[in-house]
Design a protein around this motif. Structure first.
Motif, PDB file in Angstrom:
ATOM      1  N   THR A   1     -47.601 -97.884   3.704  1.00 11.86           N
ATOM      2  CA  THR A   1     -48.806 -97.738   4.025  1.00 11.86           C
ATOM      3  C   THR A   1     -48.492 -97.667   6.155  1.00 11.86           C
ATOM      4  O   THR A   1     -47.424 -97.532   6.336  1.00 11.86           O
ATOM      5  CB  THR A   1     -49.342 -99.795   4.221  1.00 11.86           C
ATOM      6  OG1 THR A   1     -50.218 -99.615   4.971  1.00 11.86           O
ATOM      7  CG2 THR A   1     -48.051-100.181   4.824  1.00 11.86           C
TER       8      THR A   1
ATOM      9  N   ASP B   1     -51.095 -99.162   8.243  1.00 10.63           N
ATOM     10  CA  ASP B   1     -51.761-100.069   8.169  1.00 10.63           C
ATOM     11  C   ASP B   1     -50.348-101.162   9.233  1.00 10.63           C
ATOM     12  O   ASP B   1     -49.730-101.146   8.576  1.00 10.63           O
ATOM     13  CB  ASP B   1     -52.726-100.588   7.526  1.00 10.63           C
ATOM     14  CG  ASP B   1     -53.373-101.519   8.735  1.00 10.63           C
ATOM     15  OD1 ASP B   1     -52.560-102.323   8.704  1.00 10.63           O
ATOM     16  OD2 ASP B   1     -54.895-101.774   8.321  1.00 10.63           O
TER      17      ASP B   1
ATOM     18  N   THR C   1     -50.780-103.871  10.884  1.00 11.81           N
ATOM     19  CA  THR C   1     -51.045-104.991  10.060  1.00 11.81           C
ATOM     20  C   THR C   1     -50.545-105.040   8.694  1.00 11.81           C
ATOM     21  O   THR C   1     -50.297-106.642   8.176  1.00 11.81           O
ATOM     22  CB  THR C   1     -52.449-105.614  10.235  1.00 11.81           C
ATOM     23  OG1 THR C   1     -52.825-105.090  11.531  1.00 11.81           O
ATOM     24  CG2 THR C   1     -52.910-106.449   9.923  1.00 11.81           C
TER      25      THR C   1
END
Length: 70
Positions: free
Chosen positions: A29, A31, A33
């Motif tokens: 990923t 992202d 977070t």
């Protein structure tokens, strides 16, 4: 070997697969977070594997088995 011991071995195996899955997901990923969440999940699964594995006792052949708990 008891049914409980076999189940615990299965939990260790499945949890180890979970570690690999979450580590791969954290890398895949973009992202940050989400990557952090996956990394924390991988760490939690790894701790579970380590804690369950330490309760395994060695056999003569050097392999490990879960102690009978029943």
């Amino acid at each position: 070997m008891s049914e409980t011991s076999l189940l615990l071995q299965d939990i260790v195996e499945v949890s180890h697969e979970g570690v690999e899955f979450y580590e791969a997901a954290a890398k895949a990923t973009t992202d940050k977070t989400l990557s952090g969440v996956f990394s924390k999940l991988a760490k939690a699964k790894q701790e579970l594997v380590e804690n369950l594995s330490t309760s395994m006792k060695p056999r003569k052949a050097g392999k490990h088995v879960m102690p009978d708990i029943d």
